[in-house]
Enzyme design. Sequence first.
Site, PDB file in Angstrom:
ATOM      1  N   ARG A  92      51.953  28.226  49.478  1.00 35.77           N
ATOM      2  CA  ARG A  92      52.875  27.854  50.546  1.00 35.77           C
ATOM      3  C   ARG A  92      52.274  28.248  51.896  1.00 35.77           C
ATOM      4  NH1 ARG A  92      58.711  30.444  52.418  1.00 35.77           N
ATOM      5  NH2 ARG A  92      59.218  28.754  53.853  1.00 35.77           N
ATOM      6  N   HIS A  93      52.577  27.476  52.930  1.00 35.32           N
ATOM      7  CA  HIS A  93      52.119  27.818  54.287  1.00 35.32           C
ATOM      8  C   HIS A  93      52.594  29.219  54.681  1.00 35.32           C
ATOM      9  CE1 HIS A  93      56.204  27.337  55.816  1.00 35.32           C
ATOM     10  NE2 HIS A  93      56.284  26.203  55.113  1.00 35.32           N
ATOM     11  N   GLY A  94      51.995  29.766  55.743  1.00 35.05           N
ATOM     12  CA  GLY A  94      52.351  31.098  56.211  1.00 35.05           C
ATOM     13  C   GLY A  94      53.581  31.096  57.111  1.00 35.05           C
TER      14      GLY A  94
ATOM     15  N   GLY B 165      51.001  23.659  50.441  1.00 36.03           N
ATOM     16  CA  GLY B 165      52.230  22.885  50.643  1.00 36.03           C
ATOM     17  C   GLY B 165      53.370  23.757  51.127  1.00 36.03           C
TER      18      GLY B 165
ATOM     19  N   ALA C 190      53.631  32.210  52.476  1.00 32.99           N
ATOM     20  CA  ALA C 190      52.308  32.409  51.854  1.00 32.99           C
ATOM     21  C   ALA C 190      52.385  32.652  50.347  1.00 32.99           C
ATOM     22  CB  ALA C 190      51.538  33.543  52.532  1.00 32.99           C
TER      23      ALA C 190
END
Length: 471
Positions: free
Chosen positions: A83-85, A357, A400
């Site tokens: 996952r994005h930060g 994602g 994240a």
Amino acid sequence: MFPFLWPAHGLLLAALSLAPTRLSCSSLAVPDIPHIAAYFGTKTRYEEVNPHLLRDFLSVNMSVLRPPSTERCSPVHLTAVIRHGSRYPTVKNIRRIQRLSELVRTESSGSSGGSAAWLRDVRSRWEPWYTEDMDGRLVMKGRDDLRQLARRLAALFPSLLSEENVSERRVSFRTSSKHRCVSSVEAFQEGLQQHWGHHEGPPEYSHVEDDQLMRFFEHCRGYVEGVENNRTALLEVEKFKHGEEMEAVRRRMAESLGLPLQRLTPELVEAAFFLCSYELSIKSIHSPWCFLFDESDAKVLEYKSDLKQFWKRSHGHVISSLSSCPLFHHIFRTLDKAGRPRRSTEASPEPASVLVGHAETLLPLLSLLGLYKDQTPPTASNYHSQHGRSFRSGRIVPYAANLLFVLYDCQRGPRLQMLLNEAPLRFPGLPTEDTPLYRDVRAAYRHLLDGCDFQRECEGRAGGRGPNTEL
């Protein structure tokens, strides 16, 4: 302007803002981390799941890799779904924050001495610095989340995430097209460069934007019609939002702020809660807004968030998990290729695949794999029996978050290990082994490997587009 660098006396006034019955003595110590930091759902920092990283963000525990001690094994492939930060709020929440700020500034009339002091301090010191152009973009802390994760994974898998493999384009990078994901995959590559000791100039970024793979939920008509655009799909969330637990939180907050109850909507209560979470995840600041909530309030708001994730993205409706079939098949095709015996003349398979994602990417996939499915589903009416639930989105998909598939070459054949947020996680169908034989994993998921056809599930399930109540 970031006016949150409050001196100690400002935070103390904030801590005193609520009636004494709302705070324990320990709260007056004003720790750096809010006492409610573990309850922010998908807006939780990664450090709340792995608190040892607050002491050393490069700390790596090699013992999490668990091939059987009775066999010689070596890792041959890593697939990481990430996952994005940490990010800014989206426009929807920025507008709510602005409405809340205006309401507090113009209509609050704190009656108790503590409340009055808190309101004076907020009015004089706090400015809503969020602007709509921020709209969910990655923040600097979010870049650090991904850089640091990359450095830890490179230390954990030196033969796979090696400088040679990356420079020769043997490691693939795929990402959602959303700005926060593109920035995250770039930050991950920066972290690899830092791990190898390259600090001169930015690296050459290499990635493919693939929304069919990383935002599959947008392309599944059965999901869009049956859940996303279906008013009844999130009925449990709506009922809880107006239920007795949320109403109690709303009444207490209105009283603390000196606001008419009808002016403080459930959305604005949530906005204040999110303000606490954003300012921790963006600026590492213990926001004065955090003092409006005690732990019992935070658990109620976390549950409301978890209900939404469960009924919108997870086990609540079968189509939600089935929409992730493309990603599931992509992962297993990659693993099949990496584990297949090959002649010495054949090119070796890619040693690593990095897929970046969203929480909405990971939750359906984890659900499809059969993970975090409690015996009794969460509903609007069973809050008090759900305190021990395994489905807590803040523990599963914080900023994240990462789901790792590690394929080993072992004496008895390929073996597969799964880790979530750098901790071992067992396959539901094989609960006694950390690293089962890959063929056994495939056998456990045979029904999905042979089925789970995206076109059929998403386009051909006319009857399946309504909410699925067979949990």
